[in-house]
Design a protein around this motif. Structure first.
Motif, PDB file in Angstrom:
ATOM      1  N   ASP A   1       0.803  -1.224   0.000  1.00  0.00           N
ATOM      2  CA  ASP A   1       0.000   0.000   0.000  1.00  0.00           C
ATOM      3  C   ASP A   1       0.833   1.270   0.000  1.00  0.00           C
ATOM      4  O   ASP A   1       0.453   2.264  -0.628  1.00  0.00           O
ATOM      5  CB  ASP A   1      -0.925   0.015   1.226  1.00  0.00           C
ATOM      6  CG  ASP A   1      -1.976  -1.074   1.180  1.00  0.00           C
ATOM      7  OD1 ASP A   1      -2.233  -1.609   0.082  1.00  0.00           O
ATOM      8  OD2 ASP A   1      -2.527  -1.412   2.245  1.00  0.00           O
ATOM      9  N   ASN A   2       1.946   1.277   0.741  1.00  0.00           N
ATOM     10  CA  ASN A   2       2.684   2.530   0.889  1.00  0.00           C
ATOM     11  C   ASN A   2       3.935   2.608   0.014  1.00  0.00           C
ATOM     12  O   ASN A   2       4.889   3.303   0.333  1.00  0.00           O
ATOM     13  CB  ASN A   2       3.025   2.806   2.361  1.00  0.00           C
ATOM     14  CG  ASN A   2       3.664   1.616   3.069  1.00  0.00           C
ATOM     15  OD1 ASN A   2       3.771   0.524   2.523  1.00  0.00           O
ATOM     16  ND2 ASN A   2       4.091   1.844   4.304  1.00  0.00           N
ATOM     17  N   LEU A   3       3.903   1.886  -1.113  1.00  0.00           N
ATOM     18  CA  LEU A   3       4.900   2.050  -2.164  1.00  0.00           C
ATOM     19  C   LEU A   3       4.194   2.432  -3.462  1.00  0.00           C
ATOM     20  O   LEU A   3       3.016   2.115  -3.666  1.00  0.00           O
ATOM     21  CB  LEU A   3       5.721   0.767  -2.361  1.00  0.00           C
ATOM     22  CG  LEU A   3       6.625   0.361  -1.197  1.00  0.00           C
ATOM     23  CD1 LEU A   3       7.459  -0.854  -1.580  1.00  0.00           C
ATOM     24  CD2 LEU A   3       7.522   1.503  -0.749  1.00  0.00           C
ATOM     25  N   PRO A   4       4.889   3.128  -4.380  1.00  0.00           N
ATOM     26  CA  PRO A   4       4.235   3.649  -5.594  1.00  0.00           C
ATOM     27  C   PRO A   4       3.629   2.545  -6.461  1.00  0.00           C
ATOM     28  O   PRO A   4       4.234   1.484  -6.668  1.00  0.00           O
ATOM     29  CB  PRO A   4       5.381   4.348  -6.336  1.00  0.00           C
ATOM     30  CG  PRO A   4       6.388   4.663  -5.289  1.00  0.00           C
ATOM     31  CD  PRO A   4       6.292   3.558  -4.280  1.00  0.00           C
ATOM     32  N   ALA A   5       2.448   2.820  -6.977  1.00  0.00           N
ATOM     33  CA  ALA A   5       1.804   1.896  -7.910  1.00  0.00           C
ATOM     34  C   ALA A   5       2.631   1.809  -9.182  1.00  0.00           C
ATOM     35  O   ALA A   5       3.136   2.813  -9.681  1.00  0.00           O
ATOM     36  CB  ALA A   5       0.389   2.378  -8.230  1.00  0.00           C
ATOM     37  N   GLY A   6       2.769   0.596  -9.699  1.00  0.00           N
ATOM     38  CA  GLY A   6       3.507   0.407 -10.944  1.00  0.00           C
ATOM     39  C   GLY A   6       4.983   0.159 -10.754  1.00  0.00           C
ATOM     40  O   GLY A   6       5.646  -0.373 -11.656  1.00  0.00           O
ATOM     41  N   GLY A   7       5.554   0.573  -9.601  1.00  0.00           N
ATOM     42  CA  GLY A   7       6.941   0.234  -9.329  1.00  0.00           C
ATOM     43  C   GLY A   7       7.078  -1.262  -9.103  1.00  0.00           C
ATOM     44  O   GLY A   7       6.107  -1.950  -8.779  1.00  0.00           O
TER      45      GLY A   7
ATOM     46  N   ALA B   1       9.965   4.105   3.575  1.00  0.00           N
ATOM     47  CA  ALA B   1      10.642   5.358   3.233  1.00  0.00           C
ATOM     48  C   ALA B   1      11.886   5.086   2.392  1.00  0.00           C
ATOM     49  O   ALA B   1      12.136   5.770   1.384  1.00  0.00           O
ATOM     50  CB  ALA B   1      11.016   6.118   4.505  1.00  0.00           C
ATOM     51  N   LEU B   2      12.686   4.077   2.778  1.00  0.00           N
ATOM     52  CA  LEU B   2      13.864   3.740   1.991  1.00  0.00           C
ATOM     53  C   LEU B   2      13.478   3.157   0.638  1.00  0.00           C
ATOM     54  O   LEU B   2      14.082   3.477  -0.390  1.00  0.00           O
ATOM     55  CB  LEU B   2      14.743   2.753   2.755  1.00  0.00           C
ATOM     56  CG  LEU B   2      15.458   3.298   3.988  1.00  0.00           C
ATOM     57  CD1 LEU B   2      16.309   2.216   4.625  1.00  0.00           C
ATOM     58  CD2 LEU B   2      16.319   4.492   3.636  1.00  0.00           C
ATOM     59  N   ASN B   3      12.483   2.294   0.635  1.00  0.00           N
ATOM     60  CA  ASN B   3      12.041   1.697  -0.631  1.00  0.00           C
ATOM     61  C   ASN B   3      11.518   2.742  -1.604  1.00  0.00           C
ATOM     62  O   ASN B   3      11.698   2.618  -2.824  1.00  0.00           O
ATOM     63  CB  ASN B   3      10.940   0.663  -0.374  1.00  0.00           C
ATOM     64  CG  ASN B   3      11.427  -0.638   0.229  1.00  0.00           C
ATOM     65  OD1 ASN B   3      10.611  -1.459   0.644  1.00  0.00           O
ATOM     66  ND2 ASN B   3      12.728  -0.848   0.290  1.00  0.00           N
ATOM     67  N   ARG B   4      10.856   3.778  -1.092  1.00  0.00           N
ATOM     68  CA  ARG B   4      10.335   4.818  -1.989  1.00  0.00           C
ATOM     69  C   ARG B   4      11.469   5.574  -2.672  1.00  0.00           C
ATOM     70  O   ARG B   4      11.366   5.923  -3.855  1.00  0.00           O
ATOM     71  CB  ARG B   4       9.420   5.771  -1.217  1.00  0.00           C
ATOM     72  CG  ARG B   4       8.019   5.213  -0.990  1.00  0.00           C
ATOM     73  CD  ARG B   4       7.031   6.309  -0.585  1.00  0.00           C
ATOM     74  NE  ARG B   4       7.359   6.854   0.725  1.00  0.00           N
ATOM     75  CZ  ARG B   4       6.860   6.403   1.886  1.00  0.00           C
ATOM     76  NH1 ARG B   4       6.019   5.376   1.885  1.00  0.00           N
ATOM     77  NH2 ARG B   4       7.189   6.974   3.020  1.00  0.00           N
ATOM     78  N   SER B   5      12.567   5.838  -1.947  1.00  0.00           N
ATOM     79  CA  SER B   5      13.715   6.484  -2.585  1.00  0.00           C
ATOM     80  C   SER B   5      14.253   5.624  -3.715  1.00  0.00           C
ATOM     81  O   SER B   5      14.563   6.113  -4.811  1.00  0.00           O
ATOM     82  CB  SER B   5      14.826   6.723  -1.553  1.00  0.00           C
ATOM     83  OG  SER B   5      14.416   7.663  -0.587  1.00  0.00           O
ATOM     84  N   TYR B   6      14.361   4.355  -3.457  1.00  0.00           N
ATOM     85  CA  TYR B   6      14.828   3.378  -4.449  1.00  0.00           C
ATOM     86  C   TYR B   6      13.915   3.396  -5.675  1.00  0.00           C
ATOM     87  O   TYR B   6      14.387   3.496  -6.822  1.00  0.00           O
ATOM     88  CB  TYR B   6      14.833   2.025  -3.742  1.00  0.00           C
ATOM     89  CG  TYR B   6      15.161   0.776  -4.496  1.00  0.00           C
ATOM     90  CD1 TYR B   6      14.422   0.338  -5.588  1.00  0.00           C
ATOM     91  CD2 TYR B   6      16.202  -0.043  -4.061  1.00  0.00           C
ATOM     92  CE1 TYR B   6      14.702  -0.845  -6.230  1.00  0.00           C
ATOM     93  CE2 TYR B   6      16.498  -1.231  -4.696  1.00  0.00           C
ATOM     94  CZ  TYR B   6      15.736  -1.631  -5.781  1.00  0.00           C
ATOM     95  OH  TYR B   6      16.016  -2.825  -6.410  1.00  0.00           O
ATOM     96  N   LEU B   7      12.611   3.304  -5.459  1.00  0.00           N
ATOM     97  CA  LEU B   7      11.678   3.241  -6.582  1.00  0.00           C
ATOM     98  C   LEU B   7      11.580   4.566  -7.329  1.00  0.00           C
ATOM     99  O   LEU B   7      11.331   4.580  -8.539  1.00  0.00           O
ATOM    100  CB  LEU B   7      10.292   2.802  -6.092  1.00  0.00           C
ATOM    101  CG  LEU B   7      10.199   1.342  -5.630  1.00  0.00           C
ATOM    102  CD1 LEU B   7       8.789   1.039  -5.137  1.00  0.00           C
ATOM    103  CD2 LEU B   7      10.575   0.377  -6.749  1.00  0.00           C
TER     104      LEU B   7
END
Length: 436
Positions: free
Chosen positions: A335-341, A368-374
């Protein structure tokens, strides 16, 4: 019934091909499979063919083995396509390390994020596009099982730039992390239950149990009593974030700004800067030994690898249900990571194919770390989809480790040098140098 056809694209990665074949032939139902090998290097292709025949003989299998210089011939009517290409090989990998090093950027593996990951992706994308076009024409129902790094960027590109939907990225990091944790705690691997999720090379062990009992407290006690364990990046991250990361310390150090930029941390955590160059040279030596052993008729010892691709192929062809970890588009999975990544989650596999499991929300600090990556991944894919060379530089600016090491003008200068060095392997629209 027609034997299952499995196409290996980049079969000249002989060490990996051998391990996968040993796993495949361990399943009785796949001993008569059609193994179609393709590589652009004639010598490596011949070596892969010889190795496949030798492994089949040693495993008591009777597959049909065919070798193809022409990719479409290998793909025709395939049920599964295993992608293990490395575009540019050793020379490009050395460039990925040497040029950034001149600017003061330290890398250990350089194949997932950072400057190395960006340019490995950009030189791989054109080959992925043409591979996808061939699959759509000659084996449209095949499952594409991708092992080529950078995993998350490649899967995102394949799913956004092509019409393919049967695509899953495979990596052994979750399996081996849990195997090693079980060994560390002296608990039989078969007795642990676990769930992990996140992004490739930066997933998190969300549950780690034995018989319903949480094993994290035992791991905490072990770490508290062992100063050497505390000198590992992944242990350091676990102590501060609360969830164990599923990739080696060498990899993990590259995805965050806290370690490689600081001499004291490189020493404290024993980080092997440039380690991958040694691995590449070792792989070449192993390949040459395999080639020479085949030519001499000598033994070819090959161990099974417990990789996911053979398990997926077996489950789809026989209906045997099992769980693997796959890298797939985030369509309602986290849920808290970008859609499509591209996210890494448990996947049920059976006769219906690879079915990702919804995980829900990750712990906030992990997301938070995963979002930077994506976010960085998204800019690299955007560069290719929109033929936008500025997005390459913006991706490098967004990369945490690169941003920690260089001012923005240095990032743009380095990207210009990397573009010039890799120009022949990039799509034409990305070959421009932009200056500051």
């Amino acid at each position: 019934m027609t034997p299952t056809k499995i196409a290996f694209i980049g079969a000249g990665s002989v060490v990996f091909t051998q391990g996968l074949l040993a796993d495949l032939f361990a399943f009785p139902e796949l001993k008569d499979a059609h193994i179609a090998l393709h590589d652009i290097d004639p010598e490596r292709l011949a070596t892969a063919e010889g190795a496949a025949r030798r492994i089949a003989e040693e495993r008591g299998a009777a597959p049909r083995v065919s070798a193809h210089a022409e990719r479409r011939a290998a793909l025709a009517d395939a049920d599964f396509v295993i992608n293990i290409i490395q575009v540019g090989m050793r020379e490009s990998t050395r460039t990925d390390f040497d040029l950034p090093a001149r600017y003061g950027i330290r890398q250990t593996i350089g194949d997932t994020l950072g400057v190395g990951g960006i340019f490995r992706a950009l030189r791989t994308f054109p080959v992925l596009r043409s591979l996808a076009e061939d699959i759509a024409e000659v084996c449209p129902d095949a499952w594409l099982l991708n092992y080529t790094n950078p995993m998350a960027m490649n899967v995102q590109y394949l799913t956004q730039a092509t019409g393919l939907t049967r695509v899953v990225g495979l990596c052994h990091s979750v399996y081996w992390t849990m195997h090693d944790l079980a060994e560390l705690l002296r608990v039989p691997f078969e007795e642990i239950d676990y769930q992990a999720a996140g992004v490739n090379h930066q997933s998190w062990v969300l549950r780690f149990e034995r018989g319903g009992t949480d094993l994290y407290p035992r791991l905490d006690a072990l770490i508290a009593g062992d100063p050497q364990l505390r000198r590992r990046v992944r242990v350091d991250m676990y102590r501060r974030l609360g969830y164990y990361p599923t990739e080696t310390s060498e990899h993990s150090a590259e995805y965050v700004p806290w370690y490689l930029h600081h001499d004291s941390e490189v020493e404290r955590l024993r980080l092997p800067v440039g380690a991958y160059l040694g691995i590449v040279d070792e792989n070449v030596s192993i390949y040459e030994s395999t080639r020479d052993a085949l030519a001499a008729g000598g033994p070819l010892p090959v161990e099974g690898t417990m990789e996911y691709a053979p398990q997926i192929i077996h489950s789809v062809t026989t209906g045997t249900p099992r769980t693997v970890y796959g890298n797939v588009p985030n369509h309602g999975l986290i849920d808290n990571l970008p859609a499509g990544g591209t996210v890494e989650v448990p996947c049920l596999v059976d006769a219906l194919g690879v079915q990702p499991t919804r995980v829900g929300a990750l712990p906030a600090q992990c997301a938070a770390l995963n979002r930077s990556y994506l976010s960085m991944n998204d800019l690299v894919v955007r560069a290719a989809l929109q033929d936008d060379p500025r997005s390459i530089r913006q991706a490098a600016m967004a990369d945490p480790a690169t941003a920690a090491a260089l001012p923005v003008e240095g990032i743009w200068d380095l990207c210009d040098e990397m573009v010039r060095a890799h120009a022949d392997l990039l799509q034409p629209g990305l070959r421009a140098t932009l200056g500051h």
